[in-house]
Design a protein around this motif. Structure first.
Motif, short mmCIF file in Angstrom:
data_model
loop_
_atom_site.label_atom_id
_atom_site.label_comp_id
_atom_site.label_asym_id
_atom_site.label_seq_id
_atom_site.Cartn_x
_atom_site.Cartn_y
_atom_site.Cartn_z
N GLN A 102 52.60 39.34 25.98
CA GLN A 102 52.18 39.03 24.61
C GLN A 102 51.36 37.74 24.57
OE1 GLN A 102 55.36 39.02 21.73
NE2 GLN A 102 54.27 37.73 20.30
N ASN A 103 51.78 36.73 25.33
CA ASN A 103 51.13 35.43 25.28
C ASN A 103 50.20 35.19 26.46
OD1 ASN A 103 52.35 34.59 22.81
ND2 ASN A 103 54.26 34.24 23.92
N PHE A 104 49.72 36.28 27.05
CA PHE A 104 48.64 36.28 28.04
C PHE A 104 49.05 35.76 29.42
CE2 PHE A 104 46.54 34.73 23.93
CZ PHE A 104 46.55 35.98 23.37
N ASN A 105 49.76 34.61 29.47
CA ASN A 105 50.24 34.03 30.74
C ASN A 105 49.12 33.79 31.75
OD1 ASN A 105 52.74 34.30 29.57
ND2 ASN A 105 53.71 35.23 31.36
N LEU A 106 47.98 33.35 31.27
CA LEU A 106 46.90 32.96 32.16
C LEU A 106 47.13 31.53 32.65
CD1 LEU A 106 43.81 34.34 30.20
CD2 LEU A 106 45.07 35.45 32.05
N ILE A 107 46.61 31.21 33.82
CA ILE A 107 46.74 29.86 34.37
C ILE A 107 45.63 28.99 33.80
CG2 ILE A 107 46.74 28.48 36.48
CD1 ILE A 107 47.83 30.94 37.93
N ALA A 108 46.02 27.95 33.07
CA ALA A 108 45.06 27.15 32.31
C ALA A 108 44.01 26.49 33.19
CB ALA A 108 45.80 26.08 31.50
N GLU A 109 44.37 26.16 34.44
CA GLU A 109 43.46 25.42 35.31
C GLU A 109 42.49 26.33 36.05
OE1 GLU A 109 46.78 25.16 35.39
OE2 GLU A 109 47.02 23.24 34.34
N THR A 111 39.57 29.58 36.00
CA THR A 111 38.61 30.30 35.16
C THR A 111 39.06 31.74 34.98
OG1 THR A 111 37.26 31.04 37.02
CG2 THR A 111 36.74 28.87 36.07
N ALA A 112 38.37 32.46 34.10
CA ALA A 112 38.68 33.88 33.90
C ALA A 112 38.60 34.64 35.21
CB ALA A 112 37.72 34.48 32.87
N LEU A 113 37.54 34.41 35.97
CA LEU A 113 37.38 35.10 37.24
C LEU A 113 38.46 34.71 38.23
CD1 LEU A 113 35.64 37.03 38.95
CD2 LEU A 113 34.35 35.03 39.73
N GLU A 114 38.80 33.44 38.28
CA GLU A 114 39.83 32.98 39.22
C GLU A 114 41.20 33.53 38.85
OE1 GLU A 114 37.80 28.67 40.44
OE2 GLU A 114 39.15 28.82 38.72
N ASN A 115 41.50 33.65 37.56
CA ASN A 115 42.77 34.24 37.15
C ASN A 115 42.89 35.67 37.64
OD1 ASN A 115 44.88 32.95 35.17
ND2 ASN A 115 42.92 32.00 34.65
N ILE A 116 41.80 36.43 37.58
CA ILE A 116 41.81 37.81 38.05
C ILE A 116 41.86 37.87 39.57
CG2 ILE A 116 40.54 40.00 38.08
CD1 ILE A 116 39.34 39.14 35.35
N SER A 117 41.08 37.01 40.21
CA SER A 117 41.01 37.02 41.68
C SER A 117 42.35 36.69 42.31
CB SER A 117 39.96 36.01 42.16
OG SER A 117 38.68 36.34 41.68
N LEU A 118 43.17 35.95 41.58
CA LEU A 118 44.46 35.50 42.12
C LEU A 118 45.34 36.66 42.55
CD1 LEU A 118 45.92 32.73 42.47
CD2 LEU A 118 47.04 33.19 40.29
N THR A 119 45.26 37.78 41.83
CA THR A 119 46.11 38.93 42.15
C THR A 119 45.33 40.16 42.60
OG1 THR A 119 46.07 39.70 39.85
CG2 THR A 119 47.83 38.17 40.46
N ALA A 120 44.00 40.07 42.65
CA ALA A 120 43.16 41.25 42.91
C ALA A 120 43.41 41.82 44.31
CB ALA A 120 41.69 40.89 42.76
N ASP A 121 43.43 43.15 44.37
CA ASP A 121 43.53 43.88 45.63
C ASP A 121 42.10 44.13 46.12
OD1 ASP A 121 43.89 45.57 47.75
OD2 ASP A 121 45.12 47.03 46.67
N THR A 122 41.67 43.33 47.09
CA THR A 122 40.28 43.40 47.56
C THR A 122 40.10 44.26 48.81
OG1 THR A 122 40.60 41.38 48.86
CG2 THR A 122 39.79 41.11 46.61
N ARG A 123 41.13 44.98 49.20
CA ARG A 123 41.04 45.75 50.44
C ARG A 123 39.96 46.82 50.37
NH1 ARG A 123 47.28 47.25 50.91
NH2 ARG A 123 46.90 47.38 48.66
N ASN A 124 39.85 47.49 49.24
CA ASN A 124 38.85 48.55 49.09
C ASN A 124 37.61 48.09 48.34
OD1 ASN A 124 40.47 50.55 50.37
ND2 ASN A 124 41.67 50.74 48.50
#
Length: 243
Positions: A102-109, A111-124
């Motif tokens: 509900q409250n997004f839980n993004l890491i304030a420090e 960026t948008a891209l870095e928040n996504i990259s933190l958990t992204a599965d880049t194998r494929n």
């Protein structure tokens, strides 16, 4: 394979068996879940409805391995989640479950891209974080921090982050609860489009009945128990689901 086609296979993705969870003790004891059993099929978009205190968030936490039942079991793909060690639960959440809060839980420090990259599965796809930002229409916000984004934009980043890890299961806890009605409606449309196209198994908990319009199936909780389980307005007999 799309979500609705996958549902027709009638395969069970996730099972909850006889879940019991209580908080407090003696006269202050509150039963949050009371012998709850539930099977969620592959590709299903399930909405769990209930008022505050009905047990819906507790159930979501059990399914996601964020909390353990006092008794009963949760299985993902036949593997028991209940009873896992802390390290095993961390691996389960990391490898198999995507969360939208509900409250997004993004890491304030970050960026948008870095928040996504933190958990992204880049194998494929090594560029999956960039692709997910594009899918949610925020490519131009890639270098913005959460404080520089609107609530709707932050939730889009949260959805992109959850799906970028390619989870077997997506769990959403009141995903529009912090948004105004029109922004919430737009977020729901985008969320449904994404999970349908990816064929994801999705559980959304909410107290908002309007959200049930996007559901393949609706489960209603009251006082820690399931009081209704229906698809297209019809109660689902347990015998019609493979156990």
């Amino acid at each position: 394979m799309g979500g609705r086609a996958a549902i027709r296979e009638n395969r069970i993705a996730l099972s909850a068996r006889n879940l019991v969870k209580a908080y407090g003790s003696d006269q202050n004891r509150t039963v949050a879940l009371n012998d709850v059993s539930l099977d969620i099929r592959t590709g299903e978009l399930l909405v769990i409805l209930g008022s505050s205190g009905s047990g819906k968030s507790t159930l979501l936490n059990m399914l996601g391995g964020m909390d353990q039942p006092d008794s009963g079991s949760v299985y993902l793909g036949g593997v028991a989640v209940s009873g896992m060690s802390d390290r095993e639960l961390t691996r389960y959440r990391r490898d198999h479950v995507g969360f939208v809060f509900q409250n997004f839980n993004l890491i304030a420090e970050l960026t948008a891209l870095e928040n996504i990259s933190l958990t992204a599965d880049t194998r494929n796809d090594p560029d999956i974080a960039e692709h997910m930002l594009e899918l949610v229409g925020l490519s131009e916000k890639r270098n913005n921090y959460p404080a520089q984004l609107s609530g709707g934009q932050q939730q889009r980043v949260s959805i992109a982050r959850a799906l970028a890890k390619n989870p077997a299961l997506l769990l959403c806890d009141e995903p529009t609860g912090a948004l105004d009605s029109e922004t919430g409606r737009q977020i729901l449309i985008q969320l449904e489009d994404l999970v349908r196209s990816w064929g994801k198994t999705v559980v959304i908990v909410t107290h908002t009945k309007e959200m049930s319009r996007m559901a393949d199936r609706i489960v209603v909780l009251r006082n820690g128990s399931i009081i209704r389980d229906e698809m297209n307005g019809q109660v689902i007999p347990a015998r019609e689901i493979e156990w």
